[in-house]
Design a protein around this motif. Structure first.
Motif, PDB file in Angstrom:
ATOM      1  N   ALA A 206      -8.676   3.071  -6.014  1.00 18.90           N
ATOM      2  CA  ALA A 206      -7.946   2.279  -5.021  1.00 18.90           C
ATOM      3  C   ALA A 206      -6.973   1.366  -5.755  1.00 18.90           C
ATOM      4  N   GLN A 217       0.184  -4.545  -0.618  1.00 13.18           N
ATOM      5  CA  GLN A 217      -0.233  -3.230  -0.133  1.00 13.18           C
ATOM      6  C   GLN A 217      -1.541  -2.842  -0.795  1.00 13.18           C
ATOM      7  N   THR A 218      -2.393  -2.148  -0.048  1.00 16.19           N
ATOM      8  CA  THR A 218      -3.622  -1.561  -0.600  1.00 16.19           C
ATOM      9  C   THR A 218      -3.706  -0.110  -0.142  1.00 16.19           C
ATOM     10  N   GLY A 219      -4.477   0.682  -0.860  1.00 14.67           N
ATOM     11  CA  GLY A 219      -4.677   2.078  -0.491  1.00 14.67           C
ATOM     12  C   GLY A 219      -5.004   2.896  -1.711  1.00 14.67           C
ATOM     13  N   THR A 220      -5.114   4.201  -1.536  1.00 17.28           N
ATOM     14  CA  THR A 220      -5.323   5.086  -2.675  1.00 17.28           C
ATOM     15  C   THR A 220      -4.027   5.150  -3.480  1.00 17.28           C
ATOM     16  N   GLU A 223      -1.531   7.248  -1.549  1.00 20.39           N
ATOM     17  CA  GLU A 223      -0.970   6.577  -0.361  1.00 20.39           C
ATOM     18  C   GLU A 223       0.097   5.570  -0.765  1.00 20.39           C
ATOM     19  N   CYS A 224      -0.183   4.787  -1.782  1.00 21.59           N
ATOM     20  CA  CYS A 224       0.760   3.749  -2.202  1.00 21.59           C
ATOM     21  C   CYS A 224       2.017   4.342  -2.818  1.00 21.59           C
TER      22      CYS A 224
END
Length: 343
Positions: A206, A217-220, A223-224
């Motif tokens: 993550a 921003q956060t995510g895998t 995704e980012c």
């Protein structure tokens, strides 16, 4: 996966500077979270707040539902069940490798302590260095010993503060891979601070992107990278080209070709184009643009072309080095839509 650590609206200022400004973040059990951002954005401060080395001024930090930092609450670092790997590794120079790893294991019997140390030495592949002192080790070996020491007490969370920043490029890649293997093999939950996009993308399960004291921003990693929340987020994750675009029916056009339009039409658009988004075609199509090669740099696995579009826009393109290119040559390029973000 259940959240092991919950950070909620955490704040910390130094003088008038808001180092950490209302950060909220969840760390999941068994995952490696990479905290990525430029120097001075508050990453290391947030890590020190999590560890208890700094006190928060607002918000809460809780582990498994138990508040560690909050209003009137500050659990000291030694009672947080966390391991810390610093940039300089902070090994004890007067202790052997074995004694460095076993420093926090005095509560165990001699047999248990020896078993734990031997197991960790085997895990980091340094059993033959057990009797040496830190000054006799390479930078990569010191880093692995620092990690072994942090893992020795089986902490619920490992905190890594730019642990590879002092290593040269070749060694950094090797030690980074070894560290990732150790963390994944042991199922350790970790949060790692870095300003290196490649490091974050390759190591993190993550990502948390940070800028000016805030999580933006956060995510895998995927995704980012493919769906950045903003131009700032896109730039944090690597080189990008910013060029103007405009809606033309169901497509967005630019000097470097067209991509399918998504969302409502807008008067002014900026295309954020990754260098690897450019595909060189043998002939013109409805999606390509004929552009001029104005500069060429060979990088081994790829070559970096500076391309000039008919409208004067310029961009860097990373394309296969198997095909020859010369300055002054014209080529037909199209854009891979997945590697183009529209703002």
């Amino acid at each position: 996966m259940p959240a092991l650590l919950e950070i909620t609206d955490v704040k910390r200022a130094f003088g008038g500077h808001k180092a950490v400004d209302g950060v909220s973040l969840s760390l999941n059990e068994g995952e490696i979270t990479c905290l990525l951002g430029p120097s001075g954005c508050g990453k290391s401060t947030l890590l020190r707040l999590i560890s208890g080395l700094e006190t928060i001024e607002g918000g809460t930090i809780a582990a498994n539902g138990v508040v560690l930092s909050g209003k009137g609450i500050h659990v000291p670092p030694e009672k947080r069940d966390m391991g810390f790997v610093f940039q300089d590794y902070a090994l004890f120079p007067h202790l052997s490798v074995r004694d460095n790893i076993g420093f926090g294991l005095k509560h165990l019997s001699v047999a248990e302590r020896d078993e734990r140390i031997n197991s960790l030495l085997a895990t980091v592949r340094l059993s033959d260095k057990a009797k040496l002192y830190p000054s006799s080790l390479s930078g990569g070996e010191q880093q692995r010993i620092a990690l072994a020491r942090a893992l020795a007490r089986h902490p619920r969370l490992i905190l890594l503060d730019e642990p590879f920043s002092g290593l040269d490029a070749h060694l950094k890649s090797e030690v980074r891979e070894a560290t990732l293997n150790i963390l994944e093999t042991t199922g350790t939950t970790a949060i790692m601070v870095t300003h290196d996009a490649e490091e974050a993308l390759s190591m993190g399960h993550a990502l948390a992107l940070m800028n000016e004291g805030k999580i933006i921003q956060t995510g895998t990693p995927e995704e980012c990278y493919f769906n950045p929340a903003s131009l700032v987020a896109a730039r944090l994750l690597g080189e990008t080209n910013l060029v103007p675009g405009k809606h033309m029916g169901d497509h967005i056009t630019s000097g470097f070709g067209s991509i399918p339009a998504k969302g409502p039409a807008a008067i002014k658009l900026t295309l954020c184009i990754r260098p690897e988004a450019f595909v060189v075609e043998d002939a013109a199509t409805d999606l390509t643009s004929e552009v001029l090669v104005t500069a060429y740099r060979y990088h081994g696995a790829y070559c970096d072309l500076v391309l000039k579009a008919p409208n004067g826009d310029e961009a860097h393109a990373h394309v296969s080095s198997l095909r020859p290119y010369t300055v002054g040559q014209t080529v037909h390029v199209r854009l891979e839509p997945k590697l183009v973000s529209v703002f």
